[in-house]
Design a protein around this motif. Structure first.
Motif, PDB file in Angstrom:
ATOM      1  N   VAL A 336      32.920  37.330  35.870  1.00  0.00           N
ATOM      2  CA  VAL A 336      32.632  38.122  37.063  1.00  0.00           C
ATOM      3  C   VAL A 336      33.740  37.881  38.082  1.00  0.00           C
ATOM      4  O   VAL A 336      34.629  37.052  37.875  1.00  0.00           O
ATOM      5  CB  VAL A 336      31.258  37.764  37.663  1.00  0.00           C
ATOM      6  N   PHE A 337      33.662  38.602  39.173  1.00  0.00           N
ATOM      7  CA  PHE A 337      34.690  38.518  40.212  1.00  0.00           C
ATOM      8  C   PHE A 337      34.968  37.078  40.623  1.00  0.00           C
ATOM      9  O   PHE A 337      34.060  36.302  40.885  1.00  0.00           O
ATOM     10  CB  PHE A 337      34.236  39.324  41.423  1.00  0.00           C
ATOM     11  N   GLY A 338      36.245  36.731  40.667  1.00  0.00           N
ATOM     12  CA  GLY A 338      36.653  35.424  41.163  1.00  0.00           C
ATOM     13  C   GLY A 338      36.696  34.321  40.140  1.00  0.00           C
ATOM     14  O   GLY A 338      37.030  33.188  40.478  1.00  0.00           O
ATOM     15  N   GLN A 339      36.384  34.626  38.873  1.00  0.00           N
ATOM     16  CA  GLN A 339      36.348  33.567  37.865  1.00  0.00           C
ATOM     17  C   GLN A 339      37.631  33.522  37.040  1.00  0.00           C
ATOM     18  O   GLN A 339      38.375  34.493  36.943  1.00  0.00           O
ATOM     19  CB  GLN A 339      35.151  33.768  36.927  1.00  0.00           C
ATOM     20  N   GLY A 340      37.864  32.369  36.431  1.00  0.00           N
ATOM     21  CA  GLY A 340      39.004  32.174  35.553  1.00  0.00           C
ATOM     22  C   GLY A 340      38.614  31.304  34.379  1.00  0.00           C
ATOM     23  O   GLY A 340      37.514  30.734  34.343  1.00  0.00           O
ATOM     24  N   ILE A 341      39.493  31.208  33.399  1.00  0.00           N
ATOM     25  CA  ILE A 341      39.217  30.393  32.216  1.00  0.00           C
ATOM     26  C   ILE A 341      40.393  29.466  31.953  1.00  0.00           C
ATOM     27  O   ILE A 341      41.509  29.694  32.429  1.00  0.00           O
ATOM     28  CB  ILE A 341      38.950  31.253  30.961  1.00  0.00           C
ATOM     29  N   SER A 342      40.127  28.413  31.177  1.00  0.00           N
ATOM     30  CA  SER A 342      41.168  27.490  30.736  1.00  0.00           C
ATOM     31  C   SER A 342      41.407  27.704  29.249  1.00  0.00           C
ATOM     32  O   SER A 342      40.452  27.738  28.466  1.00  0.00           O
ATOM     33  CB  SER A 342      40.755  26.039  30.994  1.00  0.00           C
ATOM     34  N   VAL A 343      42.664  27.842  28.863  1.00  0.00           N
ATOM     35  CA  VAL A 343      43.008  28.072  27.464  1.00  0.00           C
ATOM     36  C   VAL A 343      44.139  27.136  27.061  1.00  0.00           C
ATOM     37  O   VAL A 343      44.889  26.633  27.897  1.00  0.00           O
ATOM     38  CB  VAL A 343      43.419  29.540  27.206  1.00  0.00           C
ATOM     39  N   ALA A 344      44.258  26.914  25.755  1.00  0.00           N
ATOM     40  CA  ALA A 344      45.304  26.045  25.224  1.00  0.00           C
ATOM     41  C   ALA A 344      45.593  26.433  23.790  1.00  0.00           C
ATOM     42  O   ALA A 344      44.773  27.053  23.110  1.00  0.00           O
ATOM     43  CB  ALA A 344      44.883  24.577  25.300  1.00  0.00           C
ATOM     44  N   TYR A 398      34.742  29.594  39.126  1.00  0.00           N
ATOM     45  CA  TYR A 398      35.158  30.372  40.293  1.00  0.00           C
ATOM     46  C   TYR A 398      36.411  29.753  40.916  1.00  0.00           C
ATOM     47  O   TYR A 398      36.611  28.541  40.879  1.00  0.00           O
ATOM     48  CB  TYR A 398      34.046  30.413  41.343  1.00  0.00           C
ATOM     49  N   GLY A 399      37.223  30.623  41.507  1.00  0.00           N
ATOM     50  CA  GLY A 399      38.402  30.192  42.227  1.00  0.00           C
ATOM     51  C   GLY A 399      38.296  30.548  43.695  1.00  0.00           C
ATOM     52  O   GLY A 399      37.304  31.134  44.138  1.00  0.00           O
ATOM     53  N   PHE A 400      39.352  30.231  44.442  1.00  0.00           N
ATOM     54  CA  PHE A 400      39.281  30.367  45.895  1.00  0.00           C
ATOM     55  C   PHE A 400      39.063  31.817  46.333  1.00  0.00           C
ATOM     56  O   PHE A 400      38.513  32.078  47.397  1.00  0.00           O
ATOM     57  CB  PHE A 400      40.558  29.804  46.525  1.00  0.00           C
ATOM     58  N   GLY A 401      39.471  32.793  45.516  1.00  0.00           N
ATOM     59  CA  GLY A 401      39.322  34.186  45.909  1.00  0.00           C
ATOM     60  C   GLY A 401      37.880  34.631  46.070  1.00  0.00           C
ATOM     61  O   GLY A 401      37.602  35.584  46.815  1.00  0.00           O
ATOM     62  N   TYR A 402      36.952  33.941  45.413  1.00  0.00           N
ATOM     63  CA  TYR A 402      35.554  34.364  45.441  1.00  0.00           C
ATOM     64  C   TYR A 402      34.975  34.355  46.855  1.00  0.00           C
ATOM     65  O   TYR A 402      34.222  35.257  47.233  1.00  0.00           O
ATOM     66  CB  TYR A 402      34.722  33.468  44.529  1.00  0.00           C
ATOM     67  N   VAL A 403      35.316  33.347  47.640  1.00  0.00           N
ATOM     68  CA  VAL A 403      34.708  33.218  48.969  1.00  0.00           C
ATOM     69  C   VAL A 403      35.249  34.242  49.960  1.00  0.00           C
ATOM     70  O   VAL A 403      34.670  34.423  51.038  1.00  0.00           O
ATOM     71  CB  VAL A 403      34.912  31.794  49.522  1.00  0.00           C
ATOM     72  N   LEU A 404      36.341  34.928  49.612  1.00  0.00           N
ATOM     73  CA  LEU A 404      36.897  35.918  50.530  1.00  0.00           C
ATOM     74  C   LEU A 404      36.017  37.151  50.654  1.00  0.00           C
ATOM     75  O   LEU A 404      36.242  37.993  51.522  1.00  0.00           O
ATOM     76  CB  LEU A 404      38.299  36.328  50.074  1.00  0.00           C
ATOM     77  N   ARG A 405      35.008  37.248  49.812  1.00  0.00           N
ATOM     78  CA  ARG A 405      34.085  38.382  49.904  1.00  0.00           C
ATOM     79  C   ARG A 405      33.230  38.313  51.166  1.00  0.00           C
ATOM     80  O   ARG A 405      32.557  39.291  51.508  1.00  0.00           O
ATOM     81  CB  ARG A 405      33.185  38.423  48.662  1.00  0.00           C
ATOM     82  N   MET A 406      33.266  37.205  51.886  1.00  0.00           N
ATOM     83  CA  MET A 406      32.471  37.104  53.113  1.00  0.00           C
ATOM     84  C   MET A 406      33.158  37.781  54.301  1.00  0.00           C
ATOM     85  O   MET A 406      32.592  37.841  55.390  1.00  0.00           O
ATOM     86  CB  MET A 406      32.157  35.638  53.434  1.00  0.00           C
ATOM     87  N   PHE A 407      34.377  38.306  54.069  1.00  0.00           N
ATOM     88  CA  PHE A 407      35.068  39.067  55.114  1.00  0.00           C
ATOM     89  C   PHE A 407      34.983  40.560  54.808  1.00  0.00           C
ATOM     90  O   PHE A 407      35.140  40.960  53.657  1.00  0.00           O
ATOM     91  CB  PHE A 407      36.542  38.652  55.191  1.00  0.00           C
ATOM     92  N   PRO A 408      34.765  41.403  55.819  1.00  0.00           N
ATOM     93  CA  PRO A 408      34.678  42.850  55.566  1.00  0.00           C
ATOM     94  C   PRO A 408      36.027  43.496  55.275  1.00  0.00           C
ATOM     95  O   PRO A 408      36.097  44.473  54.529  1.00  0.00           O
ATOM     96  CB  PRO A 408      34.077  43.400  56.865  1.00  0.00           C
ATOM     97  N   LYS A 409      37.120  42.963  55.860  1.00  0.00           N
ATOM     98  CA  LYS A 409      38.452  43.522  55.647  1.00  0.00           C
ATOM     99  C   LYS A 409      39.465  42.384  55.513  1.00  0.00           C
ATOM    100  O   LYS A 409      39.456  41.448  56.316  1.00  0.00           O
ATOM    101  CB  LYS A 409      38.870  44.427  56.819  1.00  0.00           C
TER     102      LYS A 409
END
Length: 521
Positions: A336-344, A398-409
Motif C-alpha cells: 500500500v501507499f508508503g511501503q517498501g520491501i527488502s530484497v537480496a 512503511y517509510g517516511f513518505g506515509y506520514v505526509l498524507r496528514m498535509f492537504p498540499k
C-alpha cells in the motif's frame, strides 16, 4: 535537392514562476501538414522513443492548463536551452520573502530531531547509571538495565513495530494543529532512539562486566561465565563501532554483515550466559523466571527470528528502462501507499530496501514494482543481469513518505531515480494535492514514457528539469516559489544526501515544514 536539418524559430516561454526558457529545436525535416506547409505541433512516430518535458523541459509552476507535458521525439529533436532567470540566482535570493530563523542553522543542521532523540535516550540512561552505581547496584541490576536498552534498540528495527509507529503517527488528522502534524511527521527520526539505547546498553553492560570481574573468584564455572561476559561485550562494541556514520557509509557491506551476525551471536551468548548464571543459583527456574532480562531476551529472540521466518525466494519480472535504470515488478504480495520491501540476491548478505508503487495503472498483470538505478555494485549488476528471482524477508514496511498524507498540499522534490519512491503517492486515494519538481538527465531516455505518465498522475503539470538541456539547477528558489503559489503546507524531498539536506534545511530555516530521508531512516 538534399534535405537539410530544419531549425525552428527560437521561442521564449515565460512561466508563472518568472522563469524564461529559450529553446531551439532541430529536426531532420520539418513536419508538414496535408497542405505541404511546415507543421510545428506535436508529432510522434514511435511511442517508445518519445520524451516528456514540462514547460519545455525546464520550469513549470501552478497552471490552469490541464494539458500533459510536451512530448517530443528525442531521436528527431535536438534541444538547446538557456534559462537566464535561473542563472541569476542572486536576483532570486533577493526576492526570497521567507525570513530565516536566527538559530535555524544550529537547530536544523546540528540539533536535529535524530540527535535530540539520541541525546534524550542516552543521557536518561547515563543519569540512571550514575545514580544506581552510587546507591550500590548489583551485577544483575545492570544486566536487566542493559537488556531493557538492547530490547528497545532491537525493536526499533522490527518491521511490525516500525509499521505500528507509522500507522499511529500517520493517523493524525489534517484538522490537527500544524505544529502537532509537523512534529508527528518526524517519526522517521526514531533511529535516534535506536542508536541512543544501543550505546546506552553498552555502558550498562560495561558496568556489569566490571562488577562481575571485580567480584570474580577462580573456579571452572566462574571462569566460563567471565569468558562469556567479555565475549558479549566484545560483540556489543563491534556493533557500535561499525554503526558510526562514516564507517557505515564507506564500508556499508561490512557494516551490514558485522551488525547482523554480531546481533545473532550476542543473542546466543546471552542465553548461554543467563543459563550459566542460573546454574550457580539454588533454583535455576526460580532465578530465570524472576529475572527481567530473561523475559526481555525471549521478546528479543522472537522479534529477531520473525522476519527470517518469512524468508522466501520470489519471482521478479525485470523491465529494462535504460543502461542506467531498471524497473522490477513483483507479484508475491500486496503493498500500500508508503511501503517498501527488502530484497537480496543472497539470503544472508547485501540486502537492499526499495520504496514501491502500484502497478495497477500500467502493468495490471503484476501487483507492484520499484525502480532501481545505477548507484553501486549491486544496482549495477541488477541492471546488467536483470534477475528473475530475488530473496525477500519480513513484511513490507512503511517509510517516511506515509506520514505526509496528514498535509492537504505538499511540494514533492526529487532527483534521478528518487522519482520511484515518490510514485508511491499515486495509489493513495487520500493523498495530498501536490506539485512535483523532478530534476534528472534525459528523463524519457532514462526512465521511459510509462514512468513519465505515472508522474503525470501525481501532478498534471509537473516541473521536469532535464539536466542534459538546462544543466543542474538550484531547485531551492523554485521550491520556495512553488510553495507560496500553491499554498502548500510541507515539502517532501527524495534525493541524494547532499541535495536532500540542502532542500530540507533551506526550507526549515525559513519556517517551512520539510522532510527527507536521513541516513538512518
Amino acid at each position: 535537392m538534399e534535405d537539410k536539418p530544419y531549425t525552428s524559430p527560437v521561442e521564449e516561454k515565460p512561466s508563472s514562476a518568472g522563469i524564461t526558457v529559450t529553446i531551439e529545436t532541430t529536426t531532420p525535416n520539418p513536419p508538414t501538414s496535408s497542405s505541404g506547409r511546415p507543421h510545428f505541433g506535436h508529432t510522434r512516430q514511435n511511442d517508445s522513443v518519445s520524451s516528456t518535458f514540462s514547460q519545455a523541459s525546464a520550469i513549470s509552476t501552478s497552471s490552469t492548463s490541464s494539458e500533459k507535458p510536451l512530448i517530443v521525439n528525442e531521436k528527431r529533436l535536438t534541444y538547446q536551452s538557456t534559462c537566464p532567470t535561473i542563472v541569476d540566482l542572486e536576483a532570486q535570493t533577493e526576492e526570497d520573502e521567507y525570513k530565516q530563523k536566527p538559530l535555524g542553522r544550529i537547530r536544523y543542521t546540528i540539533l536535529t530531531i535524530y540527535r535530540r532523540l539520541f541525546t534524550v535516550a542516552f543521557m536518561g540512561n547515563a543519569i540512571a547509571f550514575v545514580i544506581m552505581m552510587i546507591k550500590g547496584a548489583t551485577p544483575m541490576d545492570l544486566v536487566n538495565a542493559a537488556a531493557v536498552n538492547i530490547a528497545v534498540c532491537g525493536l526499533c528495527r522490527q518491521p511490525l513495530v516500525i509499521n505500528a509507529l507509522f500507522l499511529i503517527f500517520g493517523s493524525i488528522p489534517r484538522s490537527a494543529p500544524l505544529r502537532i502534524r509537523r512534529l508527528a511527521c518526524k517519526i522517521f527520526h526514531f533511529g535516534g532512539v535506536h542508536s541512543g539505547t544501543g550505546v546506552a546498553s553498552v555502558v550498562w553492560y560495561i558496568g556489569f562486566a566490571a562488577l562481575f570481574t571485580y567480584d570474580y573468584t577462580p573456579s571452572v564455572i566462574n571462569t566460563t561465565v567471565l569468558s562469556f561476559v567479555w565475549a558479549v561485550l566484545g560483540f556489543l562494541l563491534s556493533i557500535v563501532i561499525v554503526a558510526y556514520p562514516t564507517f557505515r557509509m564507506r564500508l556499508h557491506d561490512y557494516f551490514e554483515l558485522i551488525h547482523r551476525f554480531s546481533n545473532w551471536i550476542i543473542l546466543v551468548l546471552f542465553w548461554i550466559l543467563l543459563i550459566l548464571l542460573g546454574a550457580q543459583q539454588a533454583s535455576m527456574g526460580y532465578f530465570l523466571l524472576h529475572l527481567p532480562a530473561f523475559w526481555i531476551l525471549i521478546v528479543l529472540t522472537v522479534a529477531t527470528i520473525h522476519p527470517w521466518l518469512m524468508l522466501r525466494k520470489i519471482e521478479v519480472k525485470p523491465e529494462p528502462l535504460s543502461a542506467h535504470a531498471i524497473r522490477l515488478h513483483f507479484n508475491h504480495t500486496e503493498v500500500v501507499f508508503g511501503q517498501g520491501i527488502s530484497v537480496a540476491k543472497h539470503p544472508l548478505k547485501d540486502w537492499h530496501s526499495f520504496a514501491c508503487f502500484t502497478d495497477k495503472f500500467d502493468t495490471p498483470d503484476t501487483k507492484f514494482s520499484c525502480i532501481v538505478s545505477k548507484v553501486g555494485d549491486w544496482t549495477k549488476a541488477t541492471i546488467n543481469d536483470q534477475p528473475t528471482h530475488l530473496w525477500k524477508r519480513g513484511v513490507p514496511t512503511y517509510g517516511f513518505g506515509y506520514v505526509l498524507r496528514m498535509f492537504p498540499k505538499i511540494i514533492v522534490v526529487t532527483t534521478g531515480s528518487g522519482i520511484g519512491p515518490c510514485l508511491s503517492f499515486i495509489e493513495d486515494a487520500n493523498r495530498p494535492e501536490m506539485r512535483v519538481v523532478w530534476q534528472t538527465k534525459s528523463p524519457l531516455k532514462t526512465y521511459g514514457q510509462r514512468t513519465l505518465d505515472l508522474v503525470h498522475r501525481m501532478d498534471s503539470n509537473p516541473v521536469i528539469l532535464d539536466t542534459s538541456i538546462t544543466g543542474r539547477v538550484d531547485m531551492l528558489p523554485i521550491v520556495l516559489r512553488l510553495f507560496k503559489e500553491f499554498n502548500a503546507e510541507a515539502v517532501c524531498c527524495i534525493s541524494n544526501p547532499l541535495m536532500t539536506k540542502k532542500i530540507v534545511h533551506g526550507c526549515e530555516m525559513r519556517g517551512i515544514p520539510a522532510y527527507g530521508p536521513i541516513f538512518d531512516s
